[in-house]
Scaffold this active site. Structure first.
Site, PDB file in Angstrom:
ATOM      1  N   ASP A 199      45.475  85.067   9.568  1.00  0.00           N
ATOM      2  CA  ASP A 199      46.523  84.379   8.932  1.00  0.00           C
ATOM      3  C   ASP A 199      45.956  84.321   7.472  1.00  0.00           C
ATOM      4  OD1 ASP A 199      48.976  82.465   9.583  1.00  0.00           O
ATOM      5  OD2 ASP A 199      48.186  81.806   7.884  1.00  0.00           O
ATOM      6  N   ARG A 204      50.097  89.554   8.012  1.00  0.00           N
ATOM      7  CA  ARG A 204      51.071  90.171   9.397  1.00  0.00           C
ATOM      8  C   ARG A 204      50.628  91.785   9.551  1.00  0.00           C
ATOM      9  NH1 ARG A 204      56.657  88.305   8.071  1.00  0.00           N
ATOM     10  NH2 ARG A 204      55.262  86.267   7.945  1.00  0.00           N
ATOM     11  N   SER A 221      51.818  87.432   3.632  1.00  0.00           N
ATOM     12  CA  SER A 221      51.196  86.975   5.136  1.00  0.00           C
ATOM     13  C   SER A 221      50.183  88.198   5.460  1.00  0.00           C
ATOM     14  CB  SER A 221      52.167  86.996   6.119  1.00  0.00           C
ATOM     15  OG  SER A 221      51.555  86.903   7.577  1.00  0.00           O
ATOM     16  N   ASP A 257      50.599  77.556  17.090  1.00  0.00           N
ATOM     17  CA  ASP A 257      51.432  76.841  15.893  1.00  0.00           C
ATOM     18  C   ASP A 257      52.602  77.639  15.616  1.00  0.00           C
ATOM     19  OD1 ASP A 257      50.113  79.111  14.822  1.00  0.00           O
ATOM     20  OD2 ASP A 257      49.083  77.735  13.333  1.00  0.00           O
ATOM     21  N   HIS A 258      52.758  78.937  15.830  1.00  0.00           N
ATOM     22  CA  HIS A 258      53.714  79.681  15.161  1.00  0.00           C
ATOM     23  C   HIS A 258      55.174  79.721  16.025  1.00  0.00           C
ATOM     24  CE1 HIS A 258      51.173  80.890  11.947  1.00  0.00           C
ATOM     25  NE2 HIS A 258      51.985  81.810  11.544  1.00  0.00           N
ATOM     26  N   ARG A 285      54.811  79.218   0.381  1.00  0.00           N
ATOM     27  CA  ARG A 285      55.508  80.305   0.089  1.00  0.00           C
ATOM     28  C   ARG A 285      57.030  79.918   0.334  1.00  0.00           C
ATOM     29  NH1 ARG A 285      51.789  84.066   3.477  1.00  0.00           N
ATOM     30  NH2 ARG A 285      50.199  84.600   2.020  1.00  0.00           N
TER      31      ARG A 285
END
Length: 784
Positions: free
Chosen positions: A194, A675, A673, A129-130, A478
């Site tokens: 995520d 991340r 995030s 999806d990213h 965000r």
């Protein structure tokens, strides 16, 4: 490599009950015979085990339990002996499943491959999806993404097939909507790579965002560690009405708690107002999703008739029936204690819009225009964007379409540009069938691909130049500086989809749909009525195209190729082991001023293409952080040459010359995030420690997993004692122990020195990660 059974035996011997293959747990719950999902018919919901563990813990604690405690403690590895103290003890947990989006899955799967294990131990999925950039529209953007990202998609598909991971192809939709439709259920403990994984709390699950190394632990069958969360209760009374929506609940809560007010806690919603909120993207899931913006571990709602209806509508009636049987374990006990309670009367809640630049700057929609005029924010709205993992459900699209239809009936279209992102292929197909998509196109909208798109910076924006001051309004979660379009002058605001639609029609922040009038094509004034739309489609959902790839029963003969010359993928080399000595004469790479999110540490947008290549993506290290020495981003002094240059270049210079370095940060460092690259990159380029006033939860854990030292000032005022030209020595690592502060010697250029104390939150297991060089290194040691 040793056979899998031998590896299991070795780890069982080393960890005792701390390692098991997933099918063992499945056998324990054969009585229920209800599968967790249609895609894994032999992996059953374990409510009997949940019930057994809750009973053990309730007797031990001798008090009523919150819903959060029931689900979390119900998944304890050893409920009889586990130390349980909110905010202090580290829990060893057995999550039910793992979910990974494609940007983070690359590194997670590379780490899993590096672990040497042949197959995941729990049901796991990858969701593409990213990596799909919004450019001209859904179909063309998807085709372009498949072409550009073919190497990465092939890697993820083949790795998933080899290691037993389900693969949702590009175009399937956003990970969190897919989870809500297929995988989340009341009482589940799910971890996802995520930060908006908490979306699943809208269906009564404890769904927690983590880094890839945490996911690898769970996929390897090792107990997952989480600091025992505190519990913040949000009591809802009354009912929503008019233009107020569930999104306004979390926008209001964000304004109360701020971006770090939920750190270390689960936010648990309860009270009579809960039953008036749907569980889909416009409802409970939206509220839980955006709980990530207040730093919460996760958020959750109690099981109710809304969830039952949604489960039935998405083909999971058997789960709803089973949840009814175990309902007492899926709601809080009467008289349970919350560490903090916030009360919100939904009757009094007004529509909100938060921003710019931070999701906790809350304004009632009625006031934002006046505030914008006072602050000098652009009133003109250039683009309105609806969708994202936060608001892309059928109900979201329906409410937006209801607003758009009123404008069309009066001959109006959007004054602002307008984009629509469906949450999943199922949502896209259903809104096409039911006419919502046509209405949204007719009012001037462009339907984008079923993907994250502009929400995470995947937006090829053409209507402005970088540096041009402008305003956008979104239904996203965000709005950090530059997040959506890489332009630091874009003032981004977050609100509900229906408010975005109304503002895009009016074209200005000064428009208040509750009170203001629009002028129709016939010159007559009219007011938009509050939208009304079905929570779920009256007919069954249209599933659209089949986009799921089942892993084969045996993928052992499959190959996963990573070219040594690839610019997108890179096999991982183990990080160096701690040498047993204190860290002496650390050079300060950068002293960060103010907010430093994971977007600042490891930017997204165009950098997403390097998420599987650690060395290449390290070229974005801290390029968004503001250097306190000169007030600039991506400009730091090289202590050897005395020249200013980019942060990654300076870090590489230090690494090449054997100079170890440290970062000094401010409050809530690593906010945002999940991340993991924000932890991998500093480790890869020679960083040894990050010293801050405070950390965001996920980032602190990610740093520990990669063998870095996340440390906090015992006295936050000591932040001011350190200057970018100083050198630091961290002492006490030989006696590194939980709860024991470390000493830091600050060496100033003039020869003066001063000593400060640094706190940490390491437990014994995490200290072993540091000594081994990383959590992955430690896992390999245990296998041997």
């Amino acid at each position: 490599m040793a056979p899998y059974s031998l590896l299991v035996a070795r780890l069982q011997k080393t960890l005792g009950s701390g390692f098991r293959r997933y099918h063992v747990a499945s056998v324990l719950c054969q009585r229920a015979k209800v599968a967790m999902s249609h895609f894994e018919p032999h992996d059953y919901i374990r409510y009997e085990l949940l019930e057994k563990n809750i009973d053990i813990v309730r007797k031990r604690l001798n008090r009523p339990l919150t819903l959060s405690e029931k689900i979390v403690y119900g998944h304890l590895d050893d409920p009889s002996k586990q130390e349980i103290e909110r905010g202090k003890s580290y829990l060893r947990l057995r999550p039910d499943r793992v979910a990974m989006q494609d940007a983070t899955a690359q590194m997670a799967m590379l780490q899993f491959i590096s672990s040497g294990l042949p197959k995941v131990a729990v049901p796991s999925t990858i969701h593409c999806d990213h990596l799909i950039e919004a450019q001209v529209g859904g179909e063309k953007d998807l085709r372009r993404a498949k072409d550009i990202n073919q190497e990465v998609y092939n890697f993820l598909a083949t790795a998933g097939a080899k290691y037993g991971v389900g693969f949702w192809k590009p175009g399937s939709g956003i990970i969190h909507q897919i989870i809500l439709e297929n995988y989340s259920f009341p009482g589940v403990l799910l971890i996802g790579t995520d930060s908006h994984t908490p979306n699943g709390g809208g269906l009564g699950g404890i769904c927690i965002g983590v880094g890839g190394a945490d996911a690898v632990d769970v996929m390897a069958g090792i107990p997952w560690e989480l600091k025992c969360p505190k519990v913040i209760g949000v009591k809802l009374t009354g009912e929503l009405s008019g233009w107020s929506s569930p999104k306004d609940v979390i926008l209001k809560v964000a304004g109360i708690l701020t971006v770090k007010g939920g750190t270390g806690a689960i936010v648990e919603y309860h009270g009579p107002g809960v039953d008036s909120i749907s569980c889909t993207g416009e409802g409970m899931a939206t509220i839980c999703n955006m709980g990530a913006e207040i730093g919460a571990t996760t958020s959750v709602f109690p099981y109710n008739h809304r969830m039952k209806t949604y489960l039935n509508k998405t083909g999971r009636g058997d789960i709803a029936k089973l949840a009814d049987e175990f309902k007492d374990h899926l709601v809080p006990d009467p008289g349970c204690h919350y560490d903090q309670v916030i009360e919100i009367n939904l009757n009094e809640l007004k529509p909100h819009i938060n921003g710019p630049f931070t999701p906790d700057l809350a304004h009632p929609v009625a006031n934002v225009g006046a505030v914008a005029e006072k602050e000098g924010w652009p009133l003109d709205i250039r683009v309105g964007l609806i969708g994202s993992c936060t608001n892309s459900s059928y109900e979201d699209m329906g409410r937006s379409a209801a607003v758009a239809k009123q404008a069309l009936d009066h001959g109006l279209k959007c004054k602002s540009q307008f984009t629509i992102t469906p949450g999943s292929e199922q949502i896209r197909a259903t809104i096409e069938r039911d006419g919502y998509a046509k209405i949204l196109r007719d009012v001037g909208g462009i339907v984008l691909a079923n993907a994250c798109g502009p929400c995470i910076g995947q937006w090829d924006r053409k209507d402005i130049k970088k540096g041009e001051k402008n305003t956008i309004v979104t239904s996203y979660n965000r709005n950090f500086t530059g997040r959506n379009d890489a332009n630091p002058e874009t003032h981004a605001f977050v609100t509900s989809p229906e408010i975005v639609t109304a503002l895009a029609i009016a074209g200005t922040l000064k428009f208040n749909p509750e009170t203001d009038f629009l002028t129709g094509k016939d010159g007559k004034k009219f007011k938009l009525e509050p939208p009304d739309a079905d929570e779920l489609p009256r007919a069954e959902f249209d599933p659209g195209q089949d986009t799921y790839q089942h892993p084969p029963k045996d993928g052992s003969t499959l190959r996963v190729d990573v070219s040594p010359t690839s610019q997108r993928l890179q096999l991982l080399e183990p990080f160096d082991k701690w040498d047993g000595r204190d860290l002496e004469d650390l050079q300060i790479l950068i002293k960060v001023k103010g907010k430093c999110t994971t977007d600042h540490i490891s930017a997204a947008g165009p950098w997403l293409k390097f998420r599987g290549h650690l060395d290449n993506i390290s070229n974005n290290l801290l390029i968004g952080a503001i250097n306190i020495e000169n007030g600039k981003a991506n400009s730091v002094r090289n202590a050897v040459t005395q020249e200013f240059g980019p942060v990654p270049d300076t870090a590489r210079y230090y690494k090449k010359n054997g100079i170890k370095w440290v970062v000094i940060g401010d409050e809530n460092y690593g906010e945002g995030s999940s991340r993991e690259h924000a932890a991998l990159e500093p480790r890869h380029l020679g960083g040894r420690a990050i010293i801050t006033k405070s950390f965001a939860r996920i980032h602190e854990t990610n740093l520990k997993k990669q063998g870095l030292l996340p440390l906090t000032f015992a006295d936050p005022a000591d932040y001011n004692k350190i200057h970018p030209v100083d050198k630091l020595t961290i002492q006490g690592l030989k006696d590194f122990a939980p709860g024991k502060p470390l000493k830091c010697i600050i060496k100033h250029p003039n020869g003066n020195q001063e000593t400060i104390l640094l706190n940490h939150t390491f437990n014994e297991t995490q200290i072993e990660w540091f000594r081994a060089g990383s959590a992955l290194n430690r896992m390999k040691e245990l296998q041997q």
